[in-house]
Scaffold this motif. Structure first.
Motif, short mmCIF file in Angstrom:
data_model
loop_
_atom_site.label_atom_id
_atom_site.label_comp_id
_atom_site.label_asym_id
_atom_site.label_seq_id
_atom_site.Cartn_x
_atom_site.Cartn_y
_atom_site.Cartn_z
N THR A 157 -82.32 92.34 -1.06
CA THR A 157 -81.75 92.99 -2.08
C THR A 157 -81.42 94.40 -1.54
OG1 THR A 157 -83.12 91.99 -3.59
CG2 THR A 157 -82.00 93.99 -4.43
N GLU A 158 -81.99 95.21 -0.85
CA GLU A 158 -81.67 96.33 -0.05
C GLU A 158 -80.78 96.34 0.89
OE1 GLU A 158 -83.63 100.32 1.94
OE2 GLU A 158 -84.94 98.96 0.82
N LEU A 159 -80.87 95.23 1.72
CA LEU A 159 -79.76 95.03 2.79
C LEU A 159 -78.42 94.67 1.96
CD1 LEU A 159 -81.70 92.60 5.10
CD2 LEU A 159 -81.06 94.97 5.62
N THR A 160 -78.39 93.93 0.68
CA THR A 160 -77.34 93.89 0.03
C THR A 160 -76.38 95.33 -0.34
OG1 THR A 160 -78.16 91.76 -0.98
CG2 THR A 160 -76.26 92.90 -2.22
N LEU A 161 -77.36 96.19 -0.72
CA LEU A 161 -76.80 97.51 -0.98
C LEU A 161 -76.28 98.03 0.35
CD1 LEU A 161 -79.64 99.06 -3.20
CD2 LEU A 161 -77.26 98.17 -3.96
N ASN A 162 -76.97 97.99 1.37
CA ASN A 162 -76.40 98.38 2.87
C ASN A 162 -75.12 97.80 2.97
OD1 ASN A 162 -78.85 99.57 3.10
ND2 ASN A 162 -79.40 98.12 4.78
N TYR A 163 -75.02 96.62 2.45
CA TYR A 163 -73.58 95.62 2.82
C TYR A 163 -72.53 96.42 1.95
CZ TYR A 163 -70.11 92.09 2.09
OH TYR A 163 -68.92 91.36 1.81
N ALA A 164 -72.77 96.32 0.62
CA ALA A 164 -71.48 97.18 -0.31
C ALA A 164 -71.50 98.44 0.09
CB ALA A 164 -72.21 96.81 -1.68
N ILE A 165 -72.52 99.44 0.27
CA ILE A 165 -72.21 100.66 0.89
C ILE A 165 -71.34 100.94 1.77
CG2 ILE A 165 -73.19 103.11 1.69
CD1 ILE A 165 -75.44 102.13 -0.39
N ARG A 166 -71.52 100.16 3.14
CA ARG A 166 -70.79 100.24 4.29
C ARG A 166 -69.16 99.65 4.11
NH1 ARG A 166 -75.78 98.19 7.46
NH2 ARG A 166 -76.37 99.99 8.41
N HIS A 167 -69.17 98.83 3.23
CA HIS A 167 -67.89 98.17 2.87
C HIS A 167 -67.03 99.14 2.12
CE1 HIS A 167 -64.80 95.75 0.71
NE2 HIS A 167 -65.08 95.11 1.52
N GLU A 168 -67.73 99.65 1.28
CA GLU A 168 -66.80 100.93 0.56
C GLU A 168 -66.47 101.81 1.13
OE1 GLU A 168 -65.93 100.90 -2.60
OE2 GLU A 168 -66.71 98.70 -2.85
N PHE A 169 -67.45 102.60 2.27
CA PHE A 169 -67.10 103.57 3.17
C PHE A 169 -66.01 103.06 4.15
CE2 PHE A 169 -70.93 105.80 2.08
CZ PHE A 169 -70.20 107.00 1.64
N ARG A 170 -66.02 101.92 4.68
CA ARG A 170 -65.20 101.26 5.95
C ARG A 170 -63.82 101.08 5.15
NH1 ARG A 170 -68.26 97.78 7.12
NH2 ARG A 170 -67.30 95.97 5.50
N THR A 171 -63.73 100.57 3.90
CA THR A 171 -62.35 100.65 3.28
C THR A 171 -61.75 101.86 2.58
OG1 THR A 171 -63.31 99.75 1.18
CG2 THR A 171 -62.71 98.02 3.04
N ARG A 172 -62.50 102.73 2.34
CA ARG A 172 -62.02 103.72 1.65
C ARG A 172 -62.08 105.19 2.38
NH1 ARG A 172 -65.37 103.46 -3.48
NH2 ARG A 172 -64.60 105.36 -3.86
N SER A 173 -62.63 105.16 3.39
CA SER A 173 -62.50 106.45 4.30
C SER A 173 -62.78 106.18 5.72
CB SER A 173 -64.12 107.20 3.79
OG SER A 173 -65.34 106.61 4.70
N GLN A 174 -62.86 107.11 6.47
CA GLN A 174 -62.71 107.19 8.02
C GLN A 174 -63.94 107.72 8.43
OE1 GLN A 174 -59.12 108.81 9.44
NE2 GLN A 174 -57.87 107.25 8.66
N LEU A 175 -64.89 107.66 7.64
CA LEU A 175 -66.19 108.05 8.06
C LEU A 175 -66.73 107.20 9.34
CD1 LEU A 175 -68.10 109.07 4.79
CD2 LEU A 175 -66.95 110.81 6.72
N ASP A 176 -67.59 108.05 10.36
CA ASP A 176 -68.00 107.34 11.37
C ASP A 176 -69.25 106.44 10.75
OD1 ASP A 176 -70.46 107.75 13.61
OD2 ASP A 176 -68.46 107.40 14.53
N ALA A 177 -69.21 105.31 11.54
CA ALA A 177 -70.35 104.36 11.28
C ALA A 177 -71.67 104.84 11.31
CB ALA A 177 -70.15 102.97 11.92
#
Length: 168
Positions: free
Chosen positions: A45-65
């Motif tokens: 469940t927590e890894l799911t949040l990591n997935y969603a958060i990373r997806h949002e940052f990746r698609t909506r920003s240019q923040l470094d991983a």
């Protein structure tokens, strides 16, 4: 030729990690290790949040991983990642209501996980199955916002298998 070594856990994608946790939890259920199975399901469940958060940052920003990873560490845990990162990131977006509707499940999952990990409590079979079902609902509900075809594998006979009765 069948001798391929699995990729190191740290090199796997978030989805691969979720699936690894789910597979491990199925084995724990087959051994009737209810508390450990709940912890694995909560980890998925927590890894799911990591997935969603990373997806949002990746698609909506240019923040470094690496910066996004530091935010995930800062948010620290299921509740922190949901409340401090994902829900604010989704504010005003079409997927926000669906994820917000799952937040009650996340709190229930987090409370049960914490009672096991931080207070040393144990979980019996019926409550374990209930919380694991909540974890499935949360994982699939969030991941489906990004990948509608995603579903967790069915839990095998382990979820219902009883050890053999040995007659004296």
């Amino acid at each position: 030729m069948g001798n391929a070594q699995p990729r190191d856990y740290n090199d796997r994608s978030d989805i691969e990690k979720i699936l690894s946790q789910w597979k491990k939890l199925d084995g724990l259920l087959s051994r009737r290790d209810w508390s450990a199975a709940v912890v694995r399901a909560a980890t998925a469940t927590e890894l799911t949040l990591n997935y969603a958060i990373r997806h949002e940052f990746r698609t909506r920003s240019q923040l470094d991983a690496a910066f996004v990873d530091s935010l995930l560490k800062w948010a620290n845990g299921l509740a922190g990642k949901l409340d401090k990162l994902l829900l604010p990131l989704l504010m005003g977006l079409p997927r926000q209501p669906a994820v917000a509707a799952l937040s009650g499940l996340a709190r229930e999952i987090n409370d049960r996980r914490n009672s096991i990990v931080h207070r040393g409590e144990f979980t019996d079979e019926a409550p374990a199955h209930q919380i694991i079902q909540s974890c499935r609902q949360f994982v699939e509900g969030v991941v489906n916002q990004y990948d509608p075809a995603f579903s967790l594998p069915a839990l095998g006979g382990g979820a219902r298998t009883r050890p053999p009765v040995i007659q004296p």
